[in-house]
Design an enzyme around this catalytic site. Sequence first.
Site, PDB file in Angstrom:
ATOM      1  N   TYR A 186     -15.039 -11.524   0.299  1.00 29.68           N
ATOM      2  CA  TYR A 186     -15.744 -10.242   0.103  1.00 29.68           C
ATOM      3  C   TYR A 186     -16.980 -10.429  -0.780  1.00 29.68           C
ATOM      4  CZ  TYR A 186     -11.916  -7.572   2.218  1.00 29.68           C
ATOM      5  OH  TYR A 186     -10.993  -7.049   3.091  1.00 29.68           O
ATOM      6  N   ARG A 212       0.817  -1.216   0.000  1.00 30.64           N
ATOM      7  CA  ARG A 212       0.000   0.000   0.000  1.00 30.64           C
ATOM      8  C   ARG A 212       0.850   1.266   0.000  1.00 30.64           C
ATOM      9  NH1 ARG A 212      -5.519  -0.090   1.542  1.00 30.64           N
ATOM     10  NH2 ARG A 212      -6.324  -2.183   1.203  1.00 30.64           N
ATOM     11  N   ARG A 246      -3.198   7.023   1.120  1.00 34.00           N
ATOM     12  CA  ARG A 246      -3.632   8.229   1.827  1.00 34.00           C
ATOM     13  C   ARG A 246      -2.597   8.887   2.724  1.00 34.00           C
ATOM     14  NH1 ARG A 246      -8.778   5.069   3.792  1.00 34.00           N
ATOM     15  NH2 ARG A 246      -7.143   3.506   3.611  1.00 34.00           N
TER      16      ARG A 246
HETATM   17  O1  CP3 Z   1      -0.064   0.771  -3.150  1.00 38.16           O
HETATM   18  C1  CP3 Z   1      -0.581  -0.347  -3.302  1.00 38.16           C
HETATM   19  O2  CP3 Z   1      -0.368  -1.307  -2.535  1.00 38.16           O
HETATM   20  C2  CP3 Z   1      -1.438  -0.596  -4.526  1.00 38.16           C
HETATM   21  C3  CP3 Z   1      -2.825  -0.464  -4.384  1.00 38.16           C
HETATM   22  C4  CP3 Z   1      -3.690  -1.424  -3.574  1.00 38.16           C
HETATM   23  C5  CP3 Z   1      -4.921  -0.980  -2.996  1.00 38.16           C
HETATM   24  N1  CP3 Z   1      -5.564  -2.070  -2.477  1.00 38.16           N
HETATM   25  C6  CP3 Z   1      -5.394   0.410  -3.008  1.00 38.16           C
HETATM   26  C7  CP3 Z   1      -6.459   0.824  -2.097  1.00 38.16           C
HETATM   27  C8  CP3 Z   1      -3.574  -2.796  -3.327  1.00 38.16           C
HETATM   28  C9  CP3 Z   1      -2.455  -3.752  -3.668  1.00 38.16           C
HETATM   29  C10 CP3 Z   1      -4.766  -3.184  -2.623  1.00 38.16           C
HETATM   30  C11 CP3 Z   1      -5.032  -4.572  -2.213  1.00 38.16           C
HETATM   31  C12 CP3 Z   1      -6.233  -4.853  -1.396  1.00 38.16           C
HETATM   32  N2  CP3 Z   1      -7.465  -4.290  -1.474  1.00 38.16           N
HETATM   33  C13 CP3 Z   1      -6.283  -5.886  -0.411  1.00 38.16           C
HETATM   34  C14 CP3 Z   1      -5.165  -6.833  -0.076  1.00 38.16           C
HETATM   35  C15 CP3 Z   1      -4.148  -6.220   0.795  1.00 38.16           C
HETATM   36  C16 CP3 Z   1      -4.621  -5.906   2.193  1.00 38.16           C
HETATM   37  O3  CP3 Z   1      -4.587  -4.713   2.541  1.00 38.16           O
HETATM   38  O4  CP3 Z   1      -5.001  -6.832   2.924  1.00 38.16           O
HETATM   39  C17 CP3 Z   1      -7.590  -5.878   0.123  1.00 38.16           C
HETATM   40  C18 CP3 Z   1      -8.106  -6.782   1.210  1.00 38.16           C
HETATM   41  C19 CP3 Z   1      -8.328  -4.868  -0.557  1.00 38.16           C
HETATM   42  C20 CP3 Z   1      -9.767  -4.510  -0.372  1.00 38.16           C
HETATM   43  C21 CP3 Z   1      -9.931  -3.115   0.085  1.00 38.16           C
HETATM   44  N3  CP3 Z   1      -9.680  -1.996  -0.687  1.00 38.16           N
HETATM   45  C22 CP3 Z   1     -10.381  -2.682   1.346  1.00 38.16           C
HETATM   46  C23 CP3 Z   1     -10.750  -3.590   2.497  1.00 38.16           C
HETATM   47  C24 CP3 Z   1     -10.376  -1.288   1.320  1.00 38.16           C
HETATM   48  C25 CP3 Z   1     -10.856  -0.366   2.420  1.00 38.16           C
HETATM   49  C26 CP3 Z   1      -9.867  -0.240   3.512  1.00 38.16           C
HETATM   50  C27 CP3 Z   1      -8.924   0.897   3.252  1.00 38.16           C
HETATM   51  O5  CP3 Z   1      -7.707   0.703   3.380  1.00 38.16           O
HETATM   52  O6  CP3 Z   1      -9.430   1.979   2.952  1.00 38.16           O
HETATM   53  C28 CP3 Z   1      -9.914  -0.864   0.048  1.00 38.16           C
HETATM   54  C29 CP3 Z   1      -9.746   0.526  -0.433  1.00 38.16           C
HETATM   55  C30 CP3 Z   1      -8.391   0.905  -0.953  1.00 38.16           C
HETATM   56  N4  CP3 Z   1      -7.616   0.144  -1.778  1.00 38.16           N
HETATM   57  C31 CP3 Z   1      -7.740   2.137  -0.724  1.00 38.16           C
HETATM   58  C32 CP3 Z   1      -6.528   2.110  -1.432  1.00 38.16           C
HETATM   59  C33 CP3 Z   1      -5.481   3.196  -1.544  1.00 38.16           C
HETATM   60  C34 CP3 Z   1      -8.292   3.294   0.097  1.00 38.16           C
HETATM   61  C35 CP3 Z   1      -9.346   4.014  -0.671  1.00 38.16           C
HETATM   62  C36 CP3 Z   1      -9.108   5.507  -0.861  1.00 38.16           C
HETATM   63  O7  CP3 Z   1      -7.979   5.935  -1.149  1.00 38.16           O
HETATM   64  O8  CP3 Z   1     -10.078   6.249  -0.779  1.00 38.16           O
END
Ligand code: CP3
Length: 348
Positions: free
Chosen positions: A155, A29, A33
Amino acid sequence: MVEGSYPPKKLLHTLMGEAMTVPPIWLMRQAGRYLPEYRALRREAASFLEFCYSPKLAAEATLQPIRRFGFDAAILFSDILVVPDAFGQKVSFESGNGPRLEPITNAAEFGRLRESIDLDILTPVFETIVRVKEALPSEVVLIGFCGAPWTVASYMIAGQGTPDQAPARLFAYRNRALFQDLIDRLVAGSIDYLAKQIAAGAEVIQIFDSWAGVLPADEFERWCVQPIKAIIAGLQSRCHGVKIIAFPRGAGSHLENFSARTGADALGLDTSVDPAWAATRVETGAVLQGNLDPLALVAGGKSLSEATAKIMKEFGGRPYIFNLGHGILPETPIAHVEALIAQLRAGT
Ligand code: CP3
């Protein structure tokens, strides 16, 4: 620098089994943010999914942490939940509440899914990869990714994040054949999706099984090990020599021989794993990645430098990729990321 005289792609060398004093560094990640430039960019799209499907914005988000920190790898900016979207399940992200999908509670709802993935929906993701490759310094590796079938399915069944993925675990016990069908579709769809990511320019793949840790042993074997093994075998037969990192978060003692059981080239360790245990018990030959506590990075100072030193002491002499044990947290100070990189690159 002239073509050919760039430093080597460290991450690829590590994945081929080379040990280095200063390991390749990237953070799960790493785009997100905690970066002010990400927050500004994010405002340009009405929804998170729109952001993921805008090649211009997603490519820029992928590149931001590379420009700021000089990591050894970029990870494609997207989300694991674009795959359910490409199977015809409605997906949205509500700010503060995480993902929302139409839940699958019975055979009729399951019946609305497509039999196979619609890769046309994911065209913007492949375009993002092409754009990133054009701009990425040649020594930086581009990592593509997908969610592991179990995590994505969890999910898809619950329709949202839950503390223990109980809805999917129950669904799998009650509807074995149906759940197996869902996993099989996700395996096939993930192979097609990853093969296209590689064709577009991704050089390494990470498979995120973020919810592997909630499964008992037999279920872990069936829903985590076997599907990941099938994806790796399928992908390697289509993309010869591609390197794959598996991240079965929370797998605990199931980590023993995980790479050998699945065919993964490297194993991502979550925060709960003791580096000393992993260094001797997980797999002597495997490449390891991880596992700094994201909260130690938030805390900074002595906690951060000591935790980092402990990890390097255990993994320093072997092929190892520095990373966190889970995604970087939004409240992480940028100065702490800089201090971490400085410590690692100073070889201490
Ligand atoms: O920089 C990176 O790693 C690349 C981008 C990336 C995102 N999600 C962006 C994201 C990657 C590789 C993921 C993987 C992902 N997404 C996983 C596996 C890794 C982990 O964290 O366990 C999972 C379970 C998800 C599902 C997901 N996406 C959730 C549960 C959420 C909400 C929780 C949160 O962190 O906000 C997201 C949203 C998400 N995915 C955001 C980002 C940057 C936040 C949304 C935003 O910026 O408004």
